[in-house]
Write a protein that holds these residues in place. Sequence first.
Motif, PDB file in Angstrom:
ATOM      1  N   ILE A   3      25.118 -11.812   0.275  1.00  0.00           N
ATOM      2  CA  ILE A   3      24.365 -12.504   1.328  1.00  0.00           C
ATOM      3  C   ILE A   3      24.489 -14.011   1.113  1.00  0.00           C
ATOM      4  N   ALA A   4      24.679 -14.722   2.203  1.00  0.00           N
ATOM      5  CA  ALA A   4      24.812 -16.174   2.119  1.00  0.00           C
ATOM      6  C   ALA A   4      23.489 -16.816   1.700  1.00  0.00           C
ATOM      7  N   LEU A   5      23.600 -17.866   0.915  1.00  0.00           N
ATOM      8  CA  LEU A   5      22.424 -18.573   0.426  1.00  0.00           C
ATOM      9  C   LEU A   5      21.550 -19.063   1.582  1.00  0.00           C
ATOM     10  N   ASP A   6      22.153 -19.559   2.655  1.00  0.00           N
ATOM     11  CA  ASP A   6      21.357 -20.075   3.771  1.00  0.00           C
ATOM     12  C   ASP A   6      20.535 -18.971   4.445  1.00  0.00           C
ATOM     13  N   GLU A  65      23.974  -6.981   2.444  1.00  0.00           N
ATOM     14  CA  GLU A  65      23.048  -8.117   2.449  1.00  0.00           C
ATOM     15  C   GLU A  65      21.613  -7.645   2.196  1.00  0.00           C
ATOM     16  N   ARG A  66      21.218  -6.552   2.834  1.00  0.00           N
ATOM     17  CA  ARG A  66      19.864  -6.022   2.598  1.00  0.00           C
ATOM     18  C   ARG A  66      19.695  -5.585   1.140  1.00  0.00           C
ATOM     19  N   ILE A  67      20.713  -4.979   0.596  1.00  0.00           N
ATOM     20  CA  ILE A  67      20.653  -4.537  -0.802  1.00  0.00           C
ATOM     21  C   ILE A  67      20.540  -5.740  -1.733  1.00  0.00           C
ATOM     22  N   ASP A  68      21.256  -6.814  -1.433  1.00  0.00           N
ATOM     23  CA  ASP A  68      21.141  -8.031  -2.245  1.00  0.00           C
ATOM     24  C   ASP A  68      19.726  -8.589  -2.227  1.00  0.00           C
ATOM     25  N   LEU A  69      19.060  -8.526  -1.068  1.00  0.00           N
ATOM     26  CA  LEU A  69      17.677  -9.012  -0.986  1.00  0.00           C
ATOM     27  C   LEU A  69      16.754  -8.203  -1.886  1.00  0.00           C
ATOM     28  N   ILE A  70      16.963  -6.898  -1.919  1.00  0.00           N
ATOM     29  CA  ILE A  70      16.149  -6.040  -2.785  1.00  0.00           C
ATOM     30  C   ILE A  70      16.445  -6.350  -4.248  1.00  0.00           C
ATOM     31  N   ALA A  71      17.725  -6.473  -4.583  1.00  0.00           N
ATOM     32  CA  ALA A  71      18.107  -6.798  -5.964  1.00  0.00           C
ATOM     33  C   ALA A  71      17.532  -8.151  -6.378  1.00  0.00           C
ATOM     34  N   LEU A  72      17.493  -9.083  -5.442  1.00  0.00           N
ATOM     35  CA  LEU A  72      16.941 -10.406  -5.725  1.00  0.00           C
ATOM     36  C   LEU A  72      15.446 -10.322  -6.043  1.00  0.00           C
ATOM     37  N   VAL A  73      14.741  -9.395  -5.398  1.00  0.00           N
ATOM     38  CA  VAL A  73      13.332  -9.156  -5.722  1.00  0.00           C
ATOM     39  C   VAL A  73      13.216  -8.675  -7.163  1.00  0.00           C
ATOM     40  N   TYR A  74      14.067  -7.717  -7.549  1.00  0.00           N
ATOM     41  CA  TYR A  74      14.032  -7.185  -8.917  1.00  0.00           C
ATOM     42  C   TYR A  74      14.248  -8.301  -9.943  1.00  0.00           C
ATOM     43  N   ILE A  75      15.178  -9.194  -9.664  1.00  0.00           N
ATOM     44  CA  ILE A  75      15.446 -10.311 -10.585  1.00  0.00           C
ATOM     45  C   ILE A  75      14.283 -11.299 -10.549  1.00  0.00           C
TER      46      ILE A  75
END
Length: 129
Positions: A3-6, A65-75
């Motif tokens: 997912i893009a940073l923006d 992209e949705r999966i990255d958002l979830i992974a970002l929550v975990y981190i």
Amino acid sequence: MDIALDKVCELILHARAIDVKEGLTDPASGSNPIDDGSIDSLTSSPDDATEDEFRDVIAGLNDDERIDLIALVYIGRGDMEPEEWGAAVRLAREREQASSLPTADWLLGIPNLGDLWEEGLSALGQSCA
């Protein structure tokens, strides 16, 4: 991240706008918005599109992209370390496949979501600034 940073930064702003909302506390105050410092802007109302906009952005993302958002929550909340990004993505993918709860609903149920995403970005050496 796929997912893009923006996009993440835009979602952080949406999440924070939702976090500050509260239920109607004075439904018939009769006060003037200027007199009360426009405090009613922090009140949820049926015609408030903030949450709908968030859902629309999430719905417009692809699976990765949705999966990255979830992974970002975990981190961000410290469940996993930045070095475990691959494992966080795998866990997020498993969550997506096993859950009947839409991603937007799951994310909206997380307190301080915007802060967690920001912490996750920071841990990965990225920033919205």
